[in-house]
Design an enzyme around this catalytic site. Structure first.
Site, PDB file in Angstrom:
ATOM      1  N   SER A 226      -4.763 -15.968   7.341  1.00  0.00           N
ATOM      2  CA  SER A 226      -4.422 -17.238   7.971  1.00  0.00           C
ATOM      3  C   SER A 226      -5.383 -17.529   9.120  1.00  0.00           C
ATOM      4  O   SER A 226      -5.651 -16.656   9.954  1.00  0.00           O
ATOM      5  CB  SER A 226      -2.984 -17.191   8.486  1.00  0.00           C
ATOM      6  OG  SER A 226      -2.693 -18.321   9.259  1.00  0.00           O
ATOM      7  N   GLY A 228      -4.896 -20.473  11.023  1.00  0.00           N
ATOM      8  CA  GLY A 228      -4.238 -21.530  11.774  1.00  0.00           C
ATOM      9  C   GLY A 228      -4.542 -22.900  11.200  1.00  0.00           C
ATOM     10  O   GLY A 228      -4.516 -23.117   9.993  1.00  0.00           O
ATOM     11  N   ALA A 229      -4.849 -23.846  12.079  1.00  0.00           N
ATOM     12  CA  ALA A 229      -5.084 -25.224  11.660  1.00  0.00           C
ATOM     13  C   ALA A 229      -6.315 -25.364  10.761  1.00  0.00           C
ATOM     14  O   ALA A 229      -6.443 -26.341  10.019  1.00  0.00           O
ATOM     15  CB  ALA A 229      -5.238 -26.117  12.892  1.00  0.00           C
ATOM     16  N   GLY A 231      -7.004 -23.526   8.214  1.00  0.00           N
ATOM     17  CA  GLY A 231      -6.642 -23.252   6.836  1.00  0.00           C
ATOM     18  C   GLY A 231      -6.417 -21.779   6.598  1.00  0.00           C
ATOM     19  O   GLY A 231      -6.041 -21.032   7.512  1.00  0.00           O
ATOM     20  N   GLY A 257       3.766 -19.576   8.841  1.00  0.00           N
ATOM     21  CA  GLY A 257       3.336 -18.421   8.052  1.00  0.00           C
ATOM     22  C   GLY A 257       4.378 -18.010   7.026  1.00  0.00           C
ATOM     23  O   GLY A 257       4.046 -17.599   5.905  1.00  0.00           O
ATOM     24  N   ASP A 258       5.644 -18.127   7.399  1.00  0.00           N
ATOM     25  CA  ASP A 258       6.729 -17.801   6.477  1.00  0.00           C
ATOM     26  C   ASP A 258       6.708 -18.751   5.278  1.00  0.00           C
ATOM     27  O   ASP A 258       6.948 -18.350   4.143  1.00  0.00           O
ATOM     28  CB  ASP A 258       8.081 -17.900   7.182  1.00  0.00           C
ATOM     29  CG  ASP A 258       8.131 -17.079   8.467  1.00  0.00           C
ATOM     30  OD1 ASP A 258       7.357 -16.110   8.579  1.00  0.00           O
ATOM     31  OD2 ASP A 258       8.928 -17.420   9.354  1.00  0.00           O
TER      32      ASP A 258
END
Length: 316
Positions: A226, A228-229, A231, A257-258
């Site tokens: 991950s 974040g914003a 991608g 994230g879940d």
């Protein structure tokens, strides 16, 4: 339903999330709450709620404080989740999330968690062993209580795999290292957590992709990183894909994230292709960021975002 459709989620350190909206939140001053909501939460719990939106049968387990279990038990009944949580003396922790819409930030205030003893850990391990024998996927999500050693996660991964189910792990630090050493089916660290795992800074997408590819070749079938914003990077035995979410108005990153894990697990259970799973997971994560609650009320917003997810192949 058949074993192929049964999913189990494990949450060893759940929380009651109190999300408050406070414009111009400032430490050391009086802050006025504009709105708030309380949710039974924790990574595995959030993932389980999302999976039910796809009509999949889900069993939830982990540790739950017996003194304030009511909010969880009510939600389990409403969502149709099978409850196998091990009850532990005391209260499940509270997590306060202060959402500031003006600065687009979230401030977390986390209370201490439960203190399961070795007997509780053994009870949970036995439950997971039994459940994994009847499940296709078992998701271990979130942090651990202070009294539970990180090696527990690796031991559970081994138990799950030996029972023929696919272990999915979303945690961090020593617990993630323990999981990786036991070779789960899927992991989802962020870029900083991956750098900690490999022991050096990773500054570019190419570096992150190469390390993800190495972890995949070591036996972890799916490695998701991950960013974040920006991608996320998705690596499996066949492809390396980078997915960029559509631009949205962010409200809270809690549960994003879940939602990504939930999308990947649901997509797998429903027989979607790897690229389709990536698109679904990215859209679900983006839809969750656009709201305050840790779980989506329905799939409508995510479905509308799917066509706006950009997916490209990464060349190593």
């Amino acid at each position: 339903m058949s074993k192929k459709n049964r999913i189990v989620t494990v949450t060893m350190n759940p929380a009651i999330d109190l999300a408050c909206t406070v414009s111009d939140f400032t430490a050391g001053k009086v802050n006025r709450v504009e709105s708030y909501q309380t949710d039974a939460a924790g990574k595995g719990v959030n993932i389980a709620v999302l999976l039910r939106k796809f009509g999949l049968p889900v069993t939830v387990t982990g540790f739950l404080g017996q003194d304030n279990a009511g909010i969880f038990e009510k939600m389990f009944r409403e969502q149709g989740l099978e409850d196998w949580f091990v009850r532990v003396p005391g209260e499940t922790r509270i997590g306060i999330k202060v959402l500031d819409p003006r600065t687009e930030t979230t401030t977390d205030i986390n209370f201490p968690g439960l203190a399961p003893d070795m007997g509780h850990v053994e009870e949970l391990t036995a439950a997971i062993e039994k459940l994994a024998a009847e499940a296709s996927i078992v998701v271990i999500g979130g942090s651990l209580p202070a009294t539970v050693g990180p090696e527990t996660v690796g031991e559970l991964v081994t138990v799950i795999r030996e029972q023929g189910a696919k272990p999915v792990v979303d945690t961090s630090g020593p617990a993630l290292r323990s999981a990786v050493d036991s070779v789960p089916w899927l992991i989802k660290p962020n870029d900083d957590e991956l750098a900690e795992l490999v022991g050096r800074p990773l500054k570019t997408i190419s570096e992150i992709a190469r390390e993800s590819w190495r972890m995949n070749r070591s036996g972890i079938a799916n490695v998701v990183i991950s960013l974040g914003a920006r991608g996320a990077l998705f690596v499996n035995d066949e492809e390396e894909l980078f997915a960029t979410p559509p631009e949205i108005e962010p409200v809270s990153t809690v549960g994003a994230g879940d939602a990504m894990i939930g999308g990947l697990v649901a997509g797998t259970a429903l027989g979607l292709s790897f690229r389709e799973r990536v698109r679904l997971a990215t859209a679900l994560s983006a839809a969750t960021v656009a709201q305050a609650a840790p779980s989506l009320e329905n799939l409508d917003r995510a479905r509308k975002l799917e066509d706006r997810v950009t997916i490209e192949t990464i060349s190593l």
